[in-house]
Design an enzyme around this catalytic site. Structure first.
Site, PDB file in Angstrom:
ATOM      1  N   GLU A 146       0.852  -1.189   0.000  1.00 52.34           N
ATOM      2  CA  GLU A 146       0.000   0.000   0.000  1.00 52.34           C
ATOM      3  C   GLU A 146       0.887   1.238   0.000  1.00 52.34           C
ATOM      4  OE1 GLU A 146      -2.552   1.532  -0.578  1.00 52.34           O
ATOM      5  OE2 GLU A 146      -3.937   1.772   1.097  1.00 52.34           O
ATOM      6  N   ASP A 147       0.413   2.303  -0.627  1.00 56.21           N
ATOM      7  CA  ASP A 147       1.203   3.531  -0.636  1.00 56.21           C
ATOM      8  C   ASP A 147       1.219   4.210   0.725  1.00 56.21           C
ATOM      9  OD1 ASP A 147      -1.492   4.159  -0.784  1.00 56.21           O
ATOM     10  OD2 ASP A 147      -1.313   5.553  -2.457  1.00 56.21           O
ATOM     11  N   ASP A 190      -3.838   5.982   6.042  1.00 57.76           N
ATOM     12  CA  ASP A 190      -4.342   7.220   6.628  1.00 57.76           C
ATOM     13  C   ASP A 190      -5.410   6.873   7.663  1.00 57.76           C
ATOM     14  OD1 ASP A 190      -5.174   9.768   7.190  1.00 57.76           O
ATOM     15  OD2 ASP A 190      -5.840  10.259   5.182  1.00 57.76           O
ATOM     16  N   PHE A 210      -0.844  16.492   3.418  1.00 59.24           N
ATOM     17  CA  PHE A 210      -1.268  15.821   2.196  1.00 59.24           C
ATOM     18  C   PHE A 210      -0.059  15.653   1.293  1.00 59.24           C
ATOM     19  CE2 PHE A 210      -3.128  15.241  -1.981  1.00 59.24           C
ATOM     20  CZ  PHE A 210      -4.043  14.247  -1.695  1.00 59.24           C
ATOM     21  N   ARG A 218       1.516  12.010  -9.668  1.00 61.05           N
ATOM     22  CA  ARG A 218       2.002  10.680  -9.294  1.00 61.05           C
ATOM     23  C   ARG A 218       3.430  10.456  -9.774  1.00 61.05           C
ATOM     24  NH1 ARG A 218      -2.345   7.539  -7.447  1.00 61.05           N
ATOM     25  NH2 ARG A 218      -4.342   7.906  -8.441  1.00 61.05           N
TER      26      ARG A 218
END
Ligand code: 5GP
Ligand code: MG
Length: 182
Positions: A109-110, A113, A161, A174
């Site tokens: 997973e990136d 959160d 963010f 990206r």
């Protein structure tokens, strides 16, 4: 090596700061790959499942450093819509085709959160009878406790963010080779 943001890549946006430079990411990803290599053997039939789209660059760099036989598959879950705030809704758009039964599965997973995505997806994968199921997250904001927590975490992320190295803002940015805050 310092990372100098290229204005042409940013399309008029301005970054707050570069949080993780290319070289720092490269070193950390190498270390994660070493740990994963040591955690499994050829008999584990390792299957690395990337959560798209955010993990695509991390996954590509990670698997190239894992010195074991393995297969790669993907899973598409959309949780954010176009905004910067988690909606709490998770949609599964593509399911891995690879067999999970009896294999060691590592989900990549990136960023973690709210944990909503993983809380929804991990039980679905666990139900397919993998030999083991572990999580490798590049970034973790530690906003919530996960059960289980990822076995491997690249960086403890600030409550900002983040974009770049796979992470988007409205599907853009990206492709930045570093991670920055907007
Ligand atoms: P969660 O379900 O844990 O709330 O959110 C996980 C997903 O939200 C991540 O896979 C990622 O797509 C998105 N996300 C969470 N934090 C950030 C962030 O700081 N930047 C970006 N670009 N995406 C984020
Ligand atoms: Mg994502």
């Amino acid at each position: 090596m310092t990372t100098v943001p290229s204005p042409a890549q940013l399309g008029g946006r301005s970054l707050e700061r570069v949080v993780y430079a290319e070289e720092e990411i490269r070193r950390r990803v190498e270390a994660l790959a070493r740990e994963i290599t040591e955690a499994y053997g050829p008999e584990d039939e390792l299957l690395v499942v990337g959560l798209l789209k955010g993990s695509f660059i991390f996954l590509a760099d990670l698997v190239r450093r894992i010195e074991l036989p393995l297969k790669v598959d993907f899973l598409v879950a959309a949780s954010y819509g176009a905004g910067m705030v988690s909606s709490g809704e998770v949609r599964l758009l593509y399911d891995p085709e690879a067999r999970l039964t009896g294999r060691a599965v590592v989900v990549v997973e990136d960023i973690v959160d709210s944990g909503t995505t993983l809380n929804r997806i991990l039980p679905l994968l666990a139900a397919r009878g993998p030999k083991s199921l572990e999580l490798c997250a590049l970034l973790h904001k530690r906003r919530v406790r996960l059960d289980p927590e990822p076995r491997w975490v690249g960086f403890e992320a600030p409550a900002e963010f983040l974009v770049g190295y796979g992470l988007d803002h409205r599907e853009e940015l990206r492709h930045l080779p570093y991670i920055a805050s907007l």
